[in-house]
Design a protein around this motif. Structure first.
Motif, PDB file in Angstrom:
ATOM      1  N   TYR A   1       0.827  -1.258  -0.006  1.00 18.05           N
ATOM      2  CA  TYR A   1      -0.061  -0.285   0.035  1.00 18.05           C
ATOM      3  C   TYR A   1       0.692   1.282  -0.001  1.00 18.05           C
ATOM      4  N   PHE A   2       0.395   2.292  -0.635  1.00 20.11           N
ATOM      5  CA  PHE A   2       0.885   3.731  -0.443  1.00 20.11           C
ATOM      6  C   PHE A   2      -0.110   4.530   0.411  1.00 20.11           C
ATOM      7  N   ARG A   3       0.228   4.811   1.500  1.00 17.91           N
ATOM      8  CA  ARG A   3      -0.764   5.415   2.567  1.00 17.91           C
ATOM      9  C   ARG A   3      -0.188   7.003   2.833  1.00 17.91           C
ATOM     10  N   MET A   4      -1.393   7.588   2.950  1.00 16.28           N
ATOM     11  CA  MET A   4      -0.975   9.108   3.063  1.00 16.28           C
ATOM     12  C   MET A   4      -1.890   9.243   4.340  1.00 16.28           C
ATOM     13  N   GLU A   5      -1.323   9.575   5.285  1.00 12.92           N
ATOM     14  CA  GLU A   5      -2.364  10.156   6.758  1.00 12.92           C
ATOM     15  C   GLU A   5      -1.901  11.170   7.381  1.00 12.92           C
ATOM     16  N   ALA A   6      -2.821  11.785   7.901  1.00 12.71           N
ATOM     17  CA  ALA A   6      -2.420  13.038   8.844  1.00 12.71           C
ATOM     18  C   ALA A   6      -3.677  12.961   9.869  1.00 12.71           C
ATOM     19  N   ASP A   7      -2.979  13.600  11.165  1.00  7.62           N
ATOM     20  CA  ASP A   7      -3.899  13.840  12.136  1.00  7.62           C
ATOM     21  C   ASP A   7      -3.552  14.874  12.851  1.00  7.62           C
TER      22      ASP A   7
ATOM     23  N   TYR B   1       8.953   5.277   4.693  1.00  5.83           N
ATOM     24  CA  TYR B   1       8.145   6.589   4.919  1.00  5.83           C
ATOM     25  C   TYR B   1       8.778   7.783   5.028  1.00  5.83           C
ATOM     26  N   THR B   2       8.198   8.811   5.207  1.00  7.36           N
ATOM     27  CA  THR B   2       8.558  10.249   5.676  1.00  7.36           C
ATOM     28  C   THR B   2       7.348  10.709   6.253  1.00  7.36           C
ATOM     29  N   GLU B   3       7.835  11.706   7.265  1.00 13.86           N
ATOM     30  CA  GLU B   3       6.763  12.426   8.345  1.00 13.86           C
ATOM     31  C   GLU B   3       7.114  13.981   8.287  1.00 13.86           C
ATOM     32  N   LEU B   4       5.837  14.620   8.349  1.00  8.30           N
ATOM     33  CA  LEU B   4       6.082  16.188   8.553  1.00  8.30           C
ATOM     34  C   LEU B   4       5.430  16.225  10.052  1.00  8.30           C
TER      35      LEU B   4
ATOM     36  N   PRO C   1      -2.433  24.115   3.164  1.00 10.73           N
ATOM     37  CA  PRO C   1      -1.556  24.315   1.969  1.00 10.73           C
ATOM     38  C   PRO C   1      -0.289  23.449   2.241  1.00 10.73           C
ATOM     39  N   GLU C   2       0.305  23.712   3.332  1.00  9.57           N
ATOM     40  CA  GLU C   2       1.576  22.960   3.682  1.00  9.57           C
ATOM     41  C   GLU C   2       1.467  21.354   3.709  1.00  9.57           C
ATOM     42  N   LEU C   3       0.202  20.757   3.975  1.00 12.06           N
ATOM     43  CA  LEU C   3       0.019  19.417   3.926  1.00 12.06           C
ATOM     44  C   LEU C   3      -0.407  18.826   2.308  1.00 12.06           C
ATOM     45  N   ILE C   4      -0.898  19.783   1.515  1.00 14.98           N
ATOM     46  CA  ILE C   4      -1.129  19.666   0.205  1.00 14.98           C
ATOM     47  C   ILE C   4       0.415  19.520  -0.569  1.00 14.98           C
ATOM     48  N   SER C   5       1.224  20.572   0.051  1.00 12.99           N
ATOM     49  CA  SER C   5       2.479  20.632  -0.597  1.00 12.99           C
ATOM     50  C   SER C   5       3.476  19.315  -0.356  1.00 12.99           C
ATOM     51  N   PHE C   6       3.219  18.938   0.945  1.00 11.30           N
ATOM     52  CA  PHE C   6       3.749  17.679   1.399  1.00 11.30           C
ATOM     53  C   PHE C   6       3.360  16.519   0.514  1.00 11.30           C
ATOM     54  N   PHE C   7       2.063  16.269   0.741  1.00 14.91           N
ATOM     55  CA  PHE C   7       1.667  15.127  -0.167  1.00 14.91           C
ATOM     56  C   PHE C   7       1.750  15.034  -1.579  1.00 14.91           C
TER      57      PHE C   7
END
Length: 132
Positions: free
Chosen positions: A25-31, A89-92, A104-110
């Motif tokens: 899987y390629f997973r994008m997650e944000a909390d 993985y990588t994290e922000l 905007p930063e999340l979109i620029s990250f993902f």
């Protein structure tokens, strides 16, 4: 993200990206604390999971060239449910999906990372055929 086609010029469901391989899987997650994007290997057999991980490791340089950055590699770690998985993985951090100012930063990250993963996978997936 929807208007952006895949590396093969096809419409892509970026949120539920289909790798074509069960348990890859390629997973994008944000909390409320962080955002992460990952390649997750969830095969229930640890030996098969390790074989997939080792195949990704053989393509590590190609992957990092596509991503234009190095990611973290974890073989046989546990997810939040206690299941053994392997992750690249990588994290922000710190980042919160609940803070509109962070969007905007999340979109620029993902966005650039999932597009780079798609470009990598459009060629690399063929080297995983033996593991099917």
């Amino acid at each position: 993200m929807a208007p952006h086609p895949s590396a093969e010029g096809l419409k892509a469901n970026w949120i539920n990206y289909k790798t074509g391989f069960k348990d890859v899987y390629f997973r994008m997650e944000a909390d409320k604390k962080k955002a992460s994007i990952a390649i997750e290997l969830t095969h229930p057999d640890p030996e098969i999971q390790q074989m997939f991980f080792e195949q990704f490791a053989a393509l590590r340089e190609v992957l990092h060239d596509c991503l234009e950055e190095e990611w973290e590699w974890e073989l046989h770690t546990r997810d939040e449910y206690g299941k053994v998985i392997s992750r690249i993985y990588t994290e922000l951090k710190p980042m919160s999906i609940f803070n509109r100012d962070h969007w905007p930063e999340l979109i620029s990250f993902f966005k650039p990372r999932i597009i780079a993963l798609d470009a990598f996978w459009s060629d690399a997936r063929y080297s995983f055929e033996e593991l099917r």
